[in-house]
Design a protein around this motif. Structure first.
Motif, PDB file in Angstrom:
ATOM      1  N   THR A   1     -41.301  27.263 -39.399  1.00 37.55           N
ATOM      2  CA  THR A   1     -40.271  28.301 -39.170  1.00 37.55           C
ATOM      3  C   THR A   1     -38.904  27.570 -39.054  1.00 37.55           C
ATOM      4  O   THR A   1     -38.901  26.424 -38.821  1.00 37.55           O
ATOM      5  CB  THR A   1     -40.675  29.278 -38.107  1.00 37.55           C
ATOM      6  OG1 THR A   1     -39.424  30.111 -37.983  1.00 37.55           O
ATOM      7  CG2 THR A   1     -40.581  28.168 -36.990  1.00 37.55           C
TER       8      THR A   1
ATOM      9  N   TYR B   1     -39.624  34.408 -41.466  1.00 41.36           N
ATOM     10  CA  TYR B   1     -39.610  33.185 -40.476  1.00 41.36           C
ATOM     11  C   TYR B   1     -40.085  33.476 -39.289  1.00 41.36           C
ATOM     12  O   TYR B   1     -40.399  32.429 -38.521  1.00 41.36           O
ATOM     13  CB  TYR B   1     -38.384  32.433 -40.760  1.00 41.36           C
ATOM     14  CG  TYR B   1     -37.935  31.675 -41.906  1.00 41.36           C
ATOM     15  CD1 TYR B   1     -38.721  30.645 -42.464  1.00 41.36           C
ATOM     16  CD2 TYR B   1     -37.034  32.494 -42.588  1.00 41.36           C
ATOM     17  CE1 TYR B   1     -38.211  30.050 -43.928  1.00 41.36           C
ATOM     18  CE2 TYR B   1     -36.833  32.005 -43.980  1.00 41.36           C
ATOM     19  CZ  TYR B   1     -37.236  30.712 -44.737  1.00 41.36           C
ATOM     20  OH  TYR B   1     -37.198  30.364 -45.971  1.00 41.36           O
ATOM     21  N   VAL B   2     -40.138  34.801 -38.785  1.00 44.22           N
ATOM     22  CA  VAL B   2     -40.623  34.856 -37.567  1.00 44.22           C
ATOM     23  C   VAL B   2     -42.066  35.515 -37.639  1.00 44.22           C
ATOM     24  O   VAL B   2     -42.869  35.662 -36.665  1.00 44.22           O
ATOM     25  CB  VAL B   2     -39.525  35.804 -36.744  1.00 44.22           C
ATOM     26  CG1 VAL B   2     -38.650  35.205 -36.360  1.00 44.22           C
ATOM     27  CG2 VAL B   2     -39.495  37.027 -37.452  1.00 44.22           C
TER      28      VAL B   2
ATOM     29  N   ILE C   1     -44.968  34.700 -40.102  1.00 46.02           N
ATOM     30  CA  ILE C   1     -45.419  33.638 -40.743  1.00 46.02           C
ATOM     31  C   ILE C   1     -46.646  34.101 -41.506  1.00 46.02           C
ATOM     32  O   ILE C   1     -47.717  34.491 -41.066  1.00 46.02           O
ATOM     33  CB  ILE C   1     -45.920  32.155 -40.465  1.00 46.02           C
ATOM     34  CG1 ILE C   1     -44.544  31.830 -39.516  1.00 46.02           C
ATOM     35  CG2 ILE C   1     -46.153  31.203 -41.562  1.00 46.02           C
ATOM     36  CD1 ILE C   1     -43.363  31.542 -40.180  1.00 46.02           C
TER      37      ILE C   1
END
Length: 357
Positions: A65, A168-169, A171
């Motif tokens: 991330t 990106y938080v 995945i």
């Protein structure tokens, strides 16, 4: 008298033992071990180069991330099969949710301002057409309309940026595959660039091998090769798909990739293999090769048993070079016209009599 009798028995016992030992020694000295020999010249057909490598999946990924936050959920474990788009790791995103709310509010404000500016612009266009508004008034209204339109577009792009950060938080799996590694657990702090989970698609495999600079020029793109899987004792077929032209970042070794043909052999990523690259026969005519099963090792020393003129085994120490599949290059200690023992039906040692089968 008793003492003389005891001494006589002891002497007879020693004599009997000595005779037995001499008899055993005589039997041992006359033992003949049947052996099979091979000539060096018989091992120079179909030469090839070899290189060590590892198997890896064609499609593999280490997922990370670029957002910092605490991990709140990891609904997968190593070995789980996952589908494309399935959630793998969830990171606390309360700050992003707050930012999304701010962006949505900004979009509503910009939309209202744009709608009002658009009405004014259309109204003044009509008034200017009827000569009821000046050019200066129309220019001011047009500038206000364009600014409102730009602010609305900027607010929408901010929303796109926030939506991209949510990827990106949360995945998700980029393809169908199997989880091969999990490097974090619930409650841990995820940092940008830190690997979180690893996955691969087990549908296809390839081999990455390291080749020294002395041999890289002999490997051609598209060449058919044989891959020996050491742990499974199996042979696979493949084709060279990539040949690196630089060893700058690989410690002087050139990287070669081999795409493996489909097989029923249960291979796994990370298995060590030996890749056999075919080369021109004339390049290896003077090479002395012996099979690995004929090599005798003693600490750091390696050698082979040869047959002397009196038909006894003679251990010859060698200096070995590179390995070519199941054969080893002999640099010194054995000439190309000498025969050596490849197998025996008994224990070999220096001086034991042998009979060639």
């Amino acid at each position: 008298m008793k003492t003389i009798y005891t001494t006589t028995l002891l002497a007879l016992a020693i004599l009997a033992t000595s005779c037995g030992s001499d008899e055993k020694k005589l039997i041992a000295d006359t033992t003949t071990v049947p052996v099979k020999v091979s000539s060096i010249n018989e091992n120079n057909n179909n030469p090839f180069l070899t290189a060590s490598g590892t198997i890896q999946a064609v499609n593999s990924a280490n997922l990370s991330t670029r957002m910092m936050g605490y991990v709140t959920n990891i609904p997968v474990n190593v070995g789980d099969k996952v589908k494309k788009g399935q959630l793998l790791v969830a990171i606390n995103n309360s700050d992003l949710q707050a930012k999304r709310s701010q962006v949505n509010a900004g979009i509503m404000e910009a939309t209202a301002a744009f709608t009002n500016a658009e009405k004014d612009y259309n109204r003044f266009k009509n008034l200017f057409a009827d000569a009821s508004a000046s050019q200066k008034e129309l220019d001011d209204i047009t500038a206000n309309y364009n600014m409102a339109k730009a602010r609305l577009e900027g607010a929408k792009q901010m929303k796109n940026e926030v939506d991209a950060q949510f990827a990106y938080v949360n995945i998700r799996a980029p393809f169908d595959g199997i989880i091969t590694g999990k490097f974090i657990k619930n409650g841990d702090m995820a940092n940008p660039g830190m690997p979180l989970v690893a996955m691969e698609m087990p549908a296809g495999f390839e081999v990455t091998a390291s080749v020294p600079e002395s041999d890289i020029s002999k490997i051609t793109l598209g060449a058919a090769v044989t891959v020996l899987v050491k742990s499974l004792n199996k042979e696979l077929k493949g084709k060279v798909t990539e040949v690196s032209s630089s060893a700058k970042n690989t410690g002087g070794q050139y990287m070669v990739k081999v795409n493996l043909d489909k097989t029923d052999v249960p291979i796994l990523s990370g298995m060590f293999v030996t890749v056999q690259f075919p080369v021109e026969a004339q390049e290896k005519t003077d090479m002395v090769l012996v099979p690995q099963e004929a090599i005798v090792t003693n600490g750091q020393l390696s050698g082979v048993y040869t047959v002397s003129e009196s038909n006894t085994a003679l251990l010859r120490w060698l200096r070995l070079g590179r390995t070519f599949g199941n054969q080893v290059e002999v640099l010194s200690g054995l000439s190309s016209n000498e025969a050596f023992i490849i197998s025996a039906d008994g224990k070999l040692y220096n001086g034991v009599k042998v009979s060639i089968q």
